[in-house]
Design an enzyme around this catalytic site. Structure first.
Site, PDB file in Angstrom:
ATOM      1  N   SER A  17       0.810  -1.211   0.000  1.00 35.50           N
ATOM      2  CA  SER A  17       0.000   0.000   0.000  1.00 35.50           C
ATOM      3  C   SER A  17       0.851   1.273   0.000  1.00 35.50           C
ATOM      4  O   SER A  17       1.534   1.553  -0.979  1.00 35.50           O
ATOM      5  CB  SER A  17      -0.966  -0.039   1.190  1.00 35.50           C
ATOM      6  OG  SER A  17      -1.980   0.921   1.070  1.00 35.50           O
ATOM      7  N   ASP A  19      10.179   5.188 -10.141  1.00 30.52           N
ATOM      8  CA  ASP A  19       9.801   5.874 -11.384  1.00 30.52           C
ATOM      9  C   ASP A  19      10.610   7.147 -11.613  1.00 30.52           C
ATOM     10  O   ASP A  19      10.922   7.494 -12.751  1.00 30.52           O
ATOM     11  CB  ASP A  19       8.307   6.199 -11.387  1.00 30.52           C
ATOM     12  CG  ASP A  19       7.433   4.983 -11.668  1.00 30.52           C
ATOM     13  OD1 ASP A  19       7.969   3.860 -11.788  1.00 30.52           O
ATOM     14  OD2 ASP A  19       6.201   5.160 -11.753  1.00 30.52           O
ATOM     15  N   LYS A  35      -0.711  -4.044  -3.240  1.00 34.93           N
ATOM     16  CA  LYS A  35      -1.996  -3.462  -2.833  1.00 34.93           C
ATOM     17  C   LYS A  35      -2.087  -2.060  -3.434  1.00 34.93           C
ATOM     18  O   LYS A  35      -1.653  -1.091  -2.844  1.00 34.93           O
ATOM     19  CB  LYS A  35      -2.139  -3.398  -1.317  1.00 34.93           C
ATOM     20  CG  LYS A  35      -3.518  -2.876  -0.893  1.00 34.93           C
ATOM     21  CD  LYS A  35      -3.687  -2.903   0.611  1.00 34.93           C
ATOM     22  CE  LYS A  35      -5.088  -2.443   0.958  1.00 34.93           C
ATOM     23  NZ  LYS A  35      -5.109  -1.153   1.627  1.00 34.93           N
TER      24      LYS A  35
END
Length: 191
Positions: free
Chosen positions: A96, A107, A121
């Protein structure tokens, strides 16, 4: 001169604790940082975004999208970008909010993710308190990494895969010299 910060959950006190730990590391002449998100089950979306704003460059941290396609973006102005090499430790219990931070770091190419694939998640859940004292947990949106990846049910694959030996996975206390993931992180930062 390698700093080490472990975040076990993203809750109300985490931002202040992280800010203080990062200041201590910087004040001690840190030349690299190990950010340990292993076995972090997640927590508050707003807290993880506050922490991301203390290390990421300008840009998107994460965005959510509800079933109607309504998109909400969470960004960073880059004013506190961390300027030292970083390794982020993750495992299959990193979930999460910890995946939001790990995904944004990966990224933006702000650090090397190391360990094992995360839990996966990629949904936002809200708790609605009911009048009878019970509550309802409702999935309200999916979240996506800055590059548009929804990791729900998939997880995030680390840049460098390093697993703990089976006998150490259940150890109550893992000594730094036994922690092959931590030792590999230090080795990468020293290069």
């Amino acid at each position: 001169n390698i700093g080490y910060i472990q975040i076990t959950e993203f809750d109300k006190v985490t931002t202040d604790q992280f800010t203080e730990a990062l200041a201590v590391c910087k004040g001690s002449g840190m030349t690299g940082l190990v950010l340990d998100l292993r076995s972090n089950p997640g927590g508050s979306l707003s807290v993880v975004c506050e922490i991301a704003r203390k290390i990421l460059p300008k840009g998107l941290i994460v965005y959510t999208e509800d079933k109607y396609g309504q998109r909400e973006e969470f960004s960073c102005n880059g004013s506190n970008e961390l300027m030292v090499p970083m390794v982020v430790l993750v495992n299959d219990y990193s979930a999460s909010a910890s995946e939001i931070l790990a995904g944004a770091i990966q990224d933006h190419k702000k650090g090397v993710l190391m360990g094992t694939k995360t839990f996966g998640k990629g949904i936002v859940q809200s708790i609605l308190d009911l009048q009878d004292g019970t509550a309802l947990k409702l999935t309200t949106a999916k979240y996506y990494t800055p590059n548009g990846n929804n990791i729900h049910g998939v997880g995030i694959t680390p840049d460098v895969e390093v697993d703990l030996p089976e006998e150490l996975k259940t150890a109550a206390i893992l000594l730094p010299e036994e922690d092959v993931q931590l030792q590999k992180a230090i080795e990468v930062l020293q290069q």
